[in-house]
Design an enzyme around this catalytic site. Structure first.
Site, short mmCIF file in Angstrom:
data_model
loop_
_atom_site.label_atom_id
_atom_site.label_comp_id
_atom_site.label_asym_id
_atom_site.label_seq_id
_atom_site.Cartn_x
_atom_site.Cartn_y
_atom_site.Cartn_z
N GLY A 111 42.45 53.48 37.72
CA GLY A 111 43.75 53.35 37.08
C GLY A 111 43.82 52.16 36.13
O GLY A 111 44.64 52.12 35.22
N ARG A 140 32.26 43.31 36.46
CA ARG A 140 31.40 43.28 37.64
C ARG A 140 30.21 44.20 37.52
O ARG A 140 30.16 45.09 36.67
CB ARG A 140 32.20 43.59 38.90
N GLY A 183 48.23 48.74 35.12
CA GLY A 183 46.87 48.77 34.57
C GLY A 183 46.23 47.40 34.44
O GLY A 183 45.09 47.27 34.01
N ASP A 206 37.73 55.80 49.11
CA ASP A 206 37.47 55.46 47.71
C ASP A 206 36.90 54.06 47.57
O ASP A 206 36.47 53.67 46.48
CB ASP A 206 38.75 55.59 46.87
P1 AMP Z 1 42.56 49.59 44.88
O1 AMP Z 1 43.57 49.23 45.89
O2 AMP Z 1 42.29 48.52 43.87
O3 AMP Z 1 41.29 50.16 45.47
O4 AMP Z 1 43.24 50.76 44.02
C1 AMP Z 1 43.69 51.98 44.55
C2 AMP Z 1 44.12 52.88 43.40
O5 AMP Z 1 45.27 52.35 42.73
C3 AMP Z 1 43.08 53.08 42.33
O6 AMP Z 1 43.22 54.37 41.84
C4 AMP Z 1 43.47 52.06 41.30
O7 AMP Z 1 42.98 52.35 40.03
C5 AMP Z 1 44.99 52.12 41.36
N1 AMP Z 1 45.59 50.84 40.93
C6 AMP Z 1 45.60 49.68 41.64
N2 AMP Z 1 46.23 48.71 40.94
C7 AMP Z 1 46.60 49.24 39.76
C8 AMP Z 1 47.26 48.75 38.62
N3 AMP Z 1 47.69 47.48 38.53
N4 AMP Z 1 47.47 49.60 37.58
C9 AMP Z 1 47.05 50.88 37.64
N5 AMP Z 1 46.43 51.41 38.70
C10 AMP Z 1 46.19 50.63 39.76
MG MG Z 2 39.41 50.63 45.14
#
Ligand code: AMP
Ligand code: MG
Length: 482
Positions: free
Chosen positions: A90, A174, A123, A250
């Site tokens: 995202g 990364r 994002g 994921d």
């Molecule tokens: P994470 O918790 O970072 O593993 O993210 C879980 C999901 O939420 C993934 O699909 C990320 O891309 C999306 N996501 C997390 N934070 C954001 C953000 N600030 N903007 C857009 N998508 C996000």
């Molecule tokens: Mg993740």
């Protein structure tokens, strides 16, 4: 002019169906805040070039070699047990692959580079969580644990809102063996396109398990290979006292690397129920639950591969279950071997280990003893100085009878010091460094990073990094990394 890195687009080309071509946002006044020079060197990248305007634009995904094809990757995932059919990057992008000086293929990936079609929020990313990922990854690497690693953190110069507050925006660059997740397989399976699933499996084999190429049973072997790597990874987490915090499918890498550092932490007191994540209300991802969760995630991986395992569904399930089972035996063997090393009793039998380790952990738990200080004090005791060790056990029972059994096994204190870290990223110290950095002072962060780069070597003047937080003074909760 962009720097001419030999960036490839293997994933984006081979698995086009699982990607969306996308461009990173171009911030106006970026500032490079941290650069991992050692890691840059592994790619033959000159740190001084990465520090130039073009270098920074590369690290932001703004100026890439001509052939580059940055993409957002699609994936699904079970989040806290609930299936989300379409997650995906995202706010992240895969820039492409580079070969390191060891000849290994590595993904270069950005986080915080702007909304993509998969976005579930703004994002962006803020400086604190990106520095946290940098720090935790480096700490894990120094501890010898498989992990993704940060190459750089660039501040964007734009403020990002989180709840009622604004924080400096940042992009993390990364490096990972790949960003193929269990959730990637779940997504491919959900498309119903078996050829795509097969292509993903073959790509994964080629990238991570090339020994299986051409093997007629390669897909079931893949299940076993991934289960084996996860078992090794989980044993290493449990031995070092690491709590990932968000073990969603994921966030489970097919390469067996620790990935997606969010609300993760190292335990201080030995507590099997330790939970640090502010969003983990049920304690699903508590310290001691982690191996069971990894096994559950592996079952989701095996489920996604069923169509490739056999034509008959029941037969496929049986094959999958048989292959996933290797997790438990590898995990137990790795844990036992690791505990032998931590206890400095390389030659102890399984029975002797049982007599020493189990009651030892029970005493640590009962008296809430600091896990890391304990093993260092125990090494001193192996060398004949046991006062510091006994001081950790204040209850009536003291250290317990296992101690004499252990001493009788002639433990090697110096060998123990080589595997039991003096310095781990303790939550209160990490927090302090990130708060300072958010306010523009990167000194505490840099110092902490330096300390964590040599975790086993006790050095004068660094006592506070080895000490638990003063009672009641530190955040027991780590907020989810966004
Ligand atoms: P994470 O918790 O970072 O593993 O993210 C879980 C999901 O939420 C993934 O699909 C990320 O891309 C999306 N996501 C997390 N934070 C954001 C953000 N600030 N903007 C857009 N998508 C996000
Ligand atoms: Mg993740």
């Amino acid at each position: 002019m962009s720097i001419d890195f030999a960036l490839r687009s293997e994933y984006a080309t081979a698995l086009e169906e699982l990607t969306v071509p996308w461009q990173a946002v171009r911030p106006e006044e970026p500032k490079l805040r941290v650069l991992n020079e050692e890691l840059a060197a592994e790619f033959g990248l000159d740190p001084s070039v990465l520090r130039t305007e073009s270098g920074i634009r590369f690290l932001l995904g703004n100026e890439l070699p001509e052939q580059a094809k940055p993409v957002a990757q699609a994936y699904a995932g079970h989040q806290f047990g609930f299936y989300a059919p379409r997650l995906g990057d995202g706010r992240a992008l895969l820039l492409g692959e580079l070969t390191d000086v060891h000849g290994r293929t590595r993904d270069i990936h950005l986080k915080g580079s702007g909304r993509t079609p998969f976005a579930r929020a703004d994002g962006f990313a803020t400086i604190g969580p990106m520095l946290r990922e940098y720090l935790m990854g480096e700490a894990m690497h120094a501890l010898g644990i498989a992990t993704t690693r940060a190459l750089a953190v660039v501040e964007t110069g734009t403020s990002v809102r989180r709840e009622a507050e604004f924080f400096p925006g940042a992009v993390l660059a990364r490096v990972a063996s790949s960003h193929i997740r269990v959730g990637t397989f779940q997504y491919a399976r959900s498309t119903g396109d078996e050829a795509l699933l097969e292509k993903l499996a073959d790509f994964t084999i080629q990238r991570h398990y090339p020994q299986l190429e051409g093997n007629p049973k390669r897909y079931e072997e893949l299940v076993e290979a991934v289960a084996t790597e996860q078992a090794k990874l989980l044993a290493s987490w449990m031995l070092v006292g690491f709590v990932h915090g968000v073990m969603n499918t994921d966030n489970t890498s097919l390469a067996g690397e620790t990935i997606d550092y969010g609300p993760c932490a190292f335990i201080d007191d030995y507590d099997p129920g330790a939970v640090f994540s502010s969003i983990d209300h049920q304690g699903r991802y508590a310290f001691a639950n982690q191996p069971g969760i990894a096994l559950w995630n592996l079952s989701r991986f095996a489920d996604s591969l069923l169509p490739l395992l056999a034509d008959d569904q029941d037969a496929a399930v049986e094959i999958a279950e048989g292959r996933v089972r290797v997790f438990t035996s590898v995990y137990e063997a790795e844990l036992l071997a690791g505990m032998r090393r931590k206890l400095g009793i390389a030659d102890a039998t399984d029975a002797e280990m049982g007599e020493a380790a189990r009651p030892m952990l029970a005493r640590l738990e009962a008296e809430s003893v600091d896990y890391h200080r304990f093993f260092r004090a125990l090494a001193h005791a192996a060398r004949g100085e046991s006062a510091a060790l006994h001081a950790l056990f204040t209850g009536e029972e003291g250290i317990g009878e296992w101690f004499q059994t252990w001493l009788g096994l002639s433990p090697d204190g110096d060998a123990m010091d080589r595997v039991n870290p003096v310095y781990v990223p303790r939550n209160h110290i990490v927090d302090e460094a990130l708060v300072a950095a958010t306010e523009g002072d990167f000194e505490p962060f840099s110092r902490l990073l330096e300390v964590l780069e040599h975790p086993f070597e006790e050095r004068p003047g660094l006592d506070r990094y080895a000490a638990p937080a003063p009672e009641g003074s530190w955040p027991h909760v780590t907020y989810c990394g966004t």
